[in-house]
Write an enzyme that holds these catalytic residues in place. Structure first.
Site, PDB file in Angstrom:
ATOM      1  CG  HIS A 187      22.674  41.404  30.995  1.00 52.49           C
ATOM      2  ND1 HIS A 187      23.661  41.117  31.903  1.00 52.49           N
ATOM      3  CD2 HIS A 187      21.587  40.699  31.378  1.00 52.49           C
ATOM      4  CE1 HIS A 187      23.172  40.295  32.813  1.00 52.49           C
ATOM      5  NE2 HIS A 187      21.927  40.027  32.523  1.00 52.49           N
ATOM      6  NE  ARG A 324      38.408  40.664  36.794  1.00 53.34           N
ATOM      7  CZ  ARG A 324      37.319  40.700  36.017  1.00 53.34           C
ATOM      8  NH1 ARG A 324      37.441  40.961  34.737  1.00 53.34           N
ATOM      9  NH2 ARG A 324      36.137  40.447  36.532  1.00 53.34           N
ATOM     10  CG  ASN A 436      33.813  41.060  27.214  1.00 55.30           C
ATOM     11  OD1 ASN A 436      34.239  40.440  26.249  1.00 55.30           O
ATOM     12  ND2 ASN A 436      33.156  40.506  28.192  1.00 55.30           N
ATOM     13  NE  ARG A 447      31.139  44.881  28.574  1.00 53.28           N
ATOM     14  CZ  ARG A 447      31.741  44.296  29.598  1.00 53.28           C
ATOM     15  NH1 ARG A 447      32.758  44.874  30.177  1.00 53.28           N
ATOM     16  NH2 ARG A 447      31.330  43.147  30.022  1.00 53.28           N
ATOM     17  CB  CYS A 495      40.449  36.021  30.004  1.00 58.58           C
ATOM     18  SG  CYS A 495      40.716  37.685  30.580  1.00 58.58           S
TER      19      CYS A 495
END
Lengths: 570, 91
Positions: A187, A324, A436, A447, A495
């Protein structure tokens, strides 16, 4: 001078004083008792007064906040003196439990009840736990676990930063981020890139630097040094000069041989879109529509959605805007769509999959996108997140057609979609790689977890091979296509965060990716580096990266082939 | 003891802003007021001035609740609380 080396996640060199994020509050020990000399009545009074102090502080903050944030703070302020919470704690104090332990347990019980109710209530349980920590901090006389407040701009140092910590981060006060933990996809890294703040993560030992110490931070090399000297001051000055060169994108993404690689922006609302347009982005490669939904306990109405989307489209007249559809679930729960009790939210009902459990929301969103598109001149494409199979792609395309949207596509985030792109592209017009999530699913590594940062690296050759497989799928699809007219493969873009890394952008271009979409702040640097290589050179570098034995080797091989990186201080 | 019933008007139920508005109002009156779902046993009633207790009840839009107080002079205050519950604060 003492130096620490971590992983640089956003370039920039600064010098400033260190301010530490107060450590997470330690839990008062189980069974902690009142000190012998303290009467329960005294402890109960201290508890009430601490609650009142926290309430006052949060109300003061609420008075300075706006919109949804203000309401949340106002409600959280009330929790600090809530009779149910305080009565439960005082009951424990009366049996001899320390005030700190009592409020800790009382807060836990309330939070558990709220969590059990799911949805909106479950989200509020975090606020109860936040209030509990603040009350304990006041009782102990230590700072609350939040970003410190100083007049002089500073370098924020923390073990790691969570979304809740950075919600109040003021980029005019914080000039760099340095964390001892976390990784390039953490983050902290994402926030740093969004805010354009120099940042270094995984720099072991930095939490030991004394508060107020002057340090030098280099977000490109990952170096953090205490007591900077003449060399470091010169490096900062040199950076400021280069930064001005790297501050503008001329609006044309291309390689040295003229091959066009349009550079688009990732945006989360009209304000972002206007900033991206001002930064000369060639369109929007990812419009995250969650901004319309998050913080809402019910689905927004048609007119609200149309207005929100139109605000973005109008910033890019005549240009491409890829929307999206709602990506709820996992780290973005929504009370009316997602089930907060799933054991594995990242593998659960999220993204496109919410249409299975709550049909209708997606169709209504597509209708709103279509209406907004009809009233604007932007070229609107739509894509679904978390598509895994060709059948899902076909279903999504059918929904788009029903709504009158002509260019349906899919996000490629699940390895199965990358490996079956050839069949998926039979049903939709384009694919966009979300690197990601593709990385976290390819490597089976969450992540957000610092210890897994090395796995969660888009330079992992396995991830690059999945990008390659997607592009090859598009080539194979056009060869097998019944239509004789189409000769070029359907476009495959990127993206994810990977597109914002100038060296990785070269690799992606070499793998055959046709457009790159990123935070608008990354556009100038990516454009500058792409312009130093030809397509054959980019292909050769991409081949080396895919064939590398490790992420580190891939990165090294490519950096060695891109002298422009060092020249630009990237 | 006096009682009043009310139907929750806020579309999100008695959560969030509606709960904080109600709890503040209940805290501002002198009488001790409890709230429970209609039909639930009296001993499951919770303090009306606790937002957290209100949220834990999880009362949804359209459900009926009962307000109670031991203070027989608080009729008007209870009526005011009923009005708050029967207003949609989320509109």
């Amino acid at each position: 001078m003492h130096s620490f080396v971590g992983v640089g996640v956003f370039r920039g060199r600064v010098i400033g004083p260190v301010r530490h994020m107060p450590p997470a509050l330690a839990e008062p020990p189980v069974g902690e008792r009142l000190e012998g000399s303290t009467a329960p009545e005294t402890a109960a009074a201290a508890l009430k007064s601490a609650g009142a102090t926290v309430k006052e502080l949060l109300q003061e903050r609420a008075s300075r906040a706006e919109g949804a944030g203000k309401e949340v703070l106002e409600a959280t302020a009330l929790m600090a003196t809530d009779p149910m919470l305080i009565k439960a704690a005082i009951k424990l104090v009366n049996t001899g439990t320390s005030a700190e332990r009592a409020i800790w347990e009382a807060g836990e019980a309330v939070a558990d009840t709220l969590k059990g109710l799911g949805g909106y209530m479950a989200e509020r349980s975090h606020d109860v736990l936040d209030v509990r920590s603040r009350i304990v901090a006041v009782l102990r006389g230590v700072p609350a676990p939040e970003i410190p407040d100083f007049a002089e701009p500073f370098i924020l140092v923390a073990e790691d930063l969570a979304p809740a910590d950075t919600a109040t981060l003021d980029p005019s006060k914080v000039i760099a981020l340095v964390t001892a933990g976390g990784g390039p996809q953490s983050h902290t890294a994402i926030i740093a890139r969004n805010l354009g703040l120099p940042a270094v993560v995984a720099a072991a030992g930095v939490t030991g630097i004394a508060d107020g110490t002057q340090v030098f931070v280099d977000g490109a090399t990952g170096v953090v040094s205490t007591d900077p000297g003449a060399a470091e001051h010169a490096a900062v000055a040199e950076w400021q000069e280069k930064a001005s060169l790297l501050s503008v994108f001329d609006g044309s993404g291309r390689l040295a041989d003229g091959t066009l690689i349009p550079l688009l922006a990732n945006v989360g609302g009209a304000k972002d879109a206007q900033e991206a347009a001002a930064a000369n982005a060639q369109g929007v490669g990812l419009l995250r529509t969650e901004f319309c939904f998050l913080g809402n306990s019910t689905e927004p109405g048609h007119a609200d959605q149309v207005a929100a989307y139109k605000g973005v489209f109008d910033a890019f007249p005549g240009k491409k805007v890829v929307v999206r559809t709602l990506d709820a679930g996992a780290d973005k729960p929504l009370p009316f769509l997602t089930d907060a009790t799933e054991p594995n939210p990242a593998l659960g009902v999220r993204g496109y999959r919410t249409d299975l459990t709550t049909p209708g929301v997606l169709a209504r969103q597509l209708a709103a996108i279509a209406d907004a598109a009809a009233s604007s001149s932007a070229e609107v494409w739509v894509m679904a997140p978390m598509v895994s199979t060709a059948a899902e792609a076909a279903d999504f395309a059918a929904l788009c057609t029903a709504a009158g949207l002509r260019v349906p596509g899919v996000m490629v985030e699940v390895p199965s979609a990358a490996l079956t792109a050839r069949h998926i592209l039979d049903h939709v017009e384009f694919a966009s790689l979300g690197t990601n999530d593709l990385t976290q699913y390819a490597m089976a590594a969450d992540r957000q977890l610092g210890p897994l940062a090395a796995l969660n690296d888009p330079w992992q050759p396995a991830v690059l091979a999945l990008v390659q497989a997607t592009v090859e799928g598009a080539v194979s699809q056009v060869k097998h296509s019944a239509s004789l007219e189409t000769t070029s493969p359907k476009p495959v873009g990127v993206c994810g965060e990977a597109a914002a890394d100038p060296a990785l952008a070269v690799v992606l271009a070499g793998l055959g990716v046709s457009t790159l979409s990123m935070t608008q702040r990354a556009l100038p640097a990516v454009a500058a580096v792409l312009r130093t290589v030809t397509l054959p050179q980019a292909r050769a570098l991409a081949d080396r990266a895919v064939a590398a034995a490790s992420a580190a080797e891939a990165r090294e091989l490519v950096r060695a082939g891109l002298p422009a990186l060092a020249e630009l201080g990237l | 003891m006096i009682e009043r019933t009310a139907t929750i008007a806020s579309t999100v139920g008695l959560h969030a802003r509606p709960a904080s508005i109600f709890a503040e109002a209940a805290g501002a009156i002198d009488a001790e007021v409890t709230i429970a779902r209609a039909g639930d046993p009296v001993d499951e009633a919770v303090d009306a001035d606790s937002m957290l207790a209100l949220m834990s009840l999880g009362v949804e839009h359209g459900e009926v609740v009962v307000l109670r107080t031991g203070d027989d002079t608080a009729g008007e205050a209870l009526d005011a609380l009923v009005t708050i519950l029967e207003t949609n604060h989320d509109a």
